[in-house]
Design an enzyme around this catalytic site. Structure first.
Site, mmCIF file in Angstrom:
data_model
loop_
_atom_site.group_PDB
_atom_site.id
_atom_site.type_symbol
_atom_site.label_atom_id
_atom_site.label_comp_id
_atom_site.label_asym_id
_atom_site.label_seq_id
_atom_site.Cartn_x
_atom_site.Cartn_y
_atom_site.Cartn_z
ATOM 1 N N ASP A 127 0.820 -1.216 0.000
ATOM 2 C CA ASP A 127 0.000 0.000 0.000
ATOM 3 C C ASP A 127 0.854 1.268 0.000
ATOM 4 O OD1 ASP A 127 1.019 -0.137 2.510
ATOM 5 O OD2 ASP A 127 -0.896 0.104 3.569
ATOM 6 N N HIS A 178 16.399 0.262 -22.558
ATOM 7 C CA HIS A 178 15.719 0.742 -21.348
ATOM 8 C C HIS A 178 16.526 0.422 -20.091
ATOM 9 C CE1 HIS A 178 11.519 0.928 -23.460
ATOM 10 N NE2 HIS A 178 12.373 1.823 -23.900
ATOM 11 N N ASP A 196 20.465 9.207 -20.902
ATOM 12 C CA ASP A 196 19.137 9.607 -21.382
ATOM 13 C C ASP A 196 18.367 10.051 -20.152
ATOM 14 O OD1 ASP A 196 16.594 9.872 -22.412
ATOM 15 O OD2 ASP A 196 16.615 7.985 -23.516
ATOM 16 N N ASP A 251 13.445 15.724 -22.707
ATOM 17 C CA ASP A 251 13.908 14.348 -22.941
ATOM 18 C C ASP A 251 15.194 14.451 -23.759
ATOM 19 O OD1 ASP A 251 14.236 11.689 -23.557
ATOM 20 O OD2 ASP A 251 12.335 11.457 -24.613
ATOM 21 N N HIS A 276 14.742 1.103 -32.988
ATOM 22 C CA HIS A 276 13.634 1.936 -32.493
ATOM 23 C C HIS A 276 13.341 3.057 -33.487
ATOM 24 C CE1 HIS A 276 16.409 5.146 -31.131
ATOM 25 N NE2 HIS A 276 17.149 4.213 -30.556
ATOM 26 N N HIS A 298 9.412 11.047 -30.921
ATOM 27 C CA HIS A 298 8.016 11.024 -30.451
ATOM 28 C C HIS A 298 7.619 12.438 -30.071
ATOM 29 C CE1 HIS A 298 9.871 11.286 -26.449
ATOM 30 N NE2 HIS A 298 10.717 10.369 -26.876
ATOM 31 N N HIS A 354 6.063 10.728 -23.850
ATOM 32 C CA HIS A 354 5.580 10.259 -25.158
ATOM 33 C C HIS A 354 4.204 10.896 -25.298
ATOM 34 C CE1 HIS A 354 8.409 6.513 -25.020
ATOM 35 N NE2 HIS A 354 9.041 7.659 -25.066
ATOM 36 N N GLU A 369 15.940 11.327 -32.109
ATOM 37 C CA GLU A 369 16.857 10.531 -31.296
ATOM 38 C C GLU A 369 17.357 9.262 -31.973
ATOM 39 O OE1 GLU A 369 14.880 8.494 -27.964
ATOM 40 O OE2 GLU A 369 13.114 9.701 -28.361
ATOM 41 N N TYR A 390 23.496 0.666 -31.957
ATOM 42 C CA TYR A 390 23.785 -0.195 -30.813
ATOM 43 C C TYR A 390 24.402 -1.486 -31.329
ATOM 44 C CZ TYR A 390 20.254 3.158 -29.449
ATOM 45 O OH TYR A 390 19.559 4.316 -29.278
ATOM 46 N N ARG A 421 23.444 7.072 -28.677
ATOM 47 C CA ARG A 421 22.185 7.742 -29.055
ATOM 48 C C ARG A 421 22.374 9.232 -28.806
ATOM 49 N NH1 ARG A 421 18.854 4.845 -26.587
ATOM 50 N NH2 ARG A 421 18.381 5.961 -24.656
ATOM 51 N N GLU A 471 19.872 12.635 -28.625
ATOM 52 C CA GLU A 471 18.449 13.015 -28.609
ATOM 53 C C GLU A 471 18.289 14.486 -28.266
ATOM 54 O OE1 GLU A 471 16.085 11.101 -25.507
ATOM 55 O OE2 GLU A 471 14.269 11.442 -26.690
HETATM 56 N N1 GLY Z 1 13.667 8.362 -22.503
HETATM 57 C C1 GLY Z 1 12.525 8.003 -23.201
HETATM 58 C C2 GLY Z 1 12.652 8.223 -24.638
HETATM 59 O O1 GLY Z 1 13.682 8.648 -25.109
HETATM 60 O O2 GLY Z 1 11.706 8.027 -25.364
HETATM 61 MN MN MN Z 2 12.724 10.212 -26.259
HETATM 62 MN MN MN Z 3 15.075 9.893 -24.036
#
Ligand code: GLY
Ligand code: MN
Ligand code: MN
Length: 445
Positions: A46, A249, A266, A277, A361, A365, A372, A396, A400, A424, A426
């Site tokens: 809880d 992730h 990130d 982001d 990917h 976004h 997102h 982004e 990899y 990456r 971004e």
């Molecule tokens: N950190 C989340 C993304 O880049 O979408």
């Molecule tokens: Mn992102």
């Molecule tokens: Mn990100």
């Protein structure tokens, strides 16, 4: 003295919400929209997690409480905007904090009527029976989904007997999300502030990271800066050194960095309910090895080329297509792919994409109230949304070359020197009248 949840962040002007609601009510036509707040999430047992409001609900109300429902009924004679909220309960509020309650909700949140959430089932029919359609977005809250489905069934039966009432149950997002996609001046101020704090944290990380530091130490330094400015992580920060950068992730942040590592960070900041982001990848000891530099330069070229295409009227998927094309050309130059660049880059079937072992990917976004954020990417099959001034999104791209990556069948073997490199980059992009602004330009890359 009471502290409303909104006082924790400077509230947006009431007129901002009123204007959003005017436009939403106009777009609803003869429909009624039912928008629930986000349910309270729990860490374990809880123990409550920090509350994060549903984007649609917050966009239209500014109310930051769970167990609330907003109803929009443009055809209703008196009440076009109705809130159902938790009743006041001073004993419970000692534990979980201030509740606005139905009496104060009308004045504080500008609704035409407010009721206790306990009256929802009884009152909802009054607001939907004059509509032709019920707009709702099904969520993970199955109890709420079932409640709306039962309401719809009740209404369909009503129509059979009485000749009026909604027959259609439809997704509200196609009505509301086009409004959310174009950011207002006050929303842009918030995003800029979320960006400014995150930029400061990224620069701090780049200046203070040394070989031997643990990933969590770097994370702590950045998140301290978020908190010092009244912000919070927009999502679990990723500080991924060495081969961890190949885990998209990754969030454990427990590895000790070593000289010769790249570190992929990130991390974005949430401030005043809006988000940034940002991803940067840099060498922990200040110098990249030759293979790291080669991979980095391909990603950077892809990102800059993708940013270059942004201007009003361009289809959104042009950004991804451009990035993929440059990444594929780079991978061919490095000997990691073999074949015709255009053919490889244009392959639509994901299972046939020869670059997919190294780029799996999409290139970005929408960004705003949610990381997102609301907004559709395609208007129709293969017809992408067109870019328009006021939209905000990330760009982004990455590469990899995982320690266990396997090349696509028939493609070159991966030289050992590239194994374990993940990059990456971004940035957050605002579409302007003539092109775009890179909101995150202050962070070196
Ligand atoms: N950190 C989340 C993304 O880049 O979408
Ligand atoms: Mn992102
Ligand atoms: Mn990100």
């Amino acid at each position: 003295m009471v502290t409303t949840p909104l006082e924790l962040h400077p509230p947006l002007p009431a007129e901002e919400y009123a204007e959003r609601r005017r436009r939403f009510l106009a777009a609803l036509g003869q429909g009624t929209a039912i928008l629930p707040s986000a349910p309270q999430a729990y860490l374990h047992g809880d123990v409550e997690a920090g509350y994060r409001q549903d984007g649609n609900f917050f966009y239209l109300t500014g109310l930051n409480e769970p167990q609330a429902v907003a109803v929009f009924a443009p055809h209703h004679g008196e009440h076009q905007f109705v809130l159902f909220v938790l009743p006041k309960d001073l004993e419970k509020e000692v534990w979980t904090g201030y509740r606005v309650g139905p009496e104060a909700a009308k004045e504080l949140y500008g609704c035409d009527a407010a009721f206790s959430i306990e009256e929802l089932d009884q009152k909802l029919p009054e607001y939907v029976e004059g509509a032709t359609c019920i707009y709702y977005h099904p969520s993970r809250d199955e109890a709420m989904n079932e409640k709306i489905y039962r309401l719809w069934r009740q209404m369909v039966n009503l129509r059979q007997r009485k000749g009026y009432g909604p027959t259609v149950l439809a997704d509200v997002n196609p009505i509301l999300h086009p409004l959310r996609m174009v950011k207002s001046p006050v929303e842009l101020q918030r995003i800029r502030q979320a960006v400014a704090i995150a930029a400061k944290a990224h620069i701090h990380a780049q200046e203070t990271t040394r070989p031997g530091m643990f990933e969590y130490e770097i994370q702590a330094g950045m998140e301290a800066i978020f908190r010092q400015h009244g912000g919070a992580p927009a999502y679990p920060s990723i500080v991924a050194s060495g081969p961890n950068a190949c885990i998209l992730h990754y969030g454990d942040n427990i590895r000790q960095t070593q000289a010769g590592d790249l570190v992929l960070i990130d991390a974005g900041c949430a401030w005043g309910c809006y988000n940034s982001d940002i991803t940067r990848t840099f060498p922990v000891n200040g110098t990249m090895t030759r293979p790291q530099q080669l991979i980095y330069e391909v990603v950077l070229r892809a990102q800059l080329a993708a940013i270059e295409v942004v201007k009003p009227g361009v289809p959104y998927d042009q950004i991804h297509k451009t990035a993929v094309r440059v990444l594929v050309e780079g991978l061919i130059d490095l000997g990691l792919l073999r074949g015709d660049a255009a053919e490889i880059a244009n392959e639509k079937d994901e299972k046939q994409q020869k670059y997919r072992p190294y780029y799996m990917h999409r290139t970005g976004h929408w960004l705003g109230l949610e990381v997102h954020d609301a907004g559709i990417y395609y208007q129709d099959k293969e017809v992408a949304t067109l870019l328009a001034p006021g939209q905000v999104f990330t760009i982004e791209p990455g590469l990899y070359i995982g320690p266990h990556a396997e090349p696509f069948a028939g493609q070159p073997a991966i030289p050992d020197e590239f194994r374990g490199i993940g990059v990456r980059i971004e940035d957050d992009i605002l579409v302007t009248e003539t092109g775009c602004e890179v909101l995150t330009a202050a962070v070196p890359k």
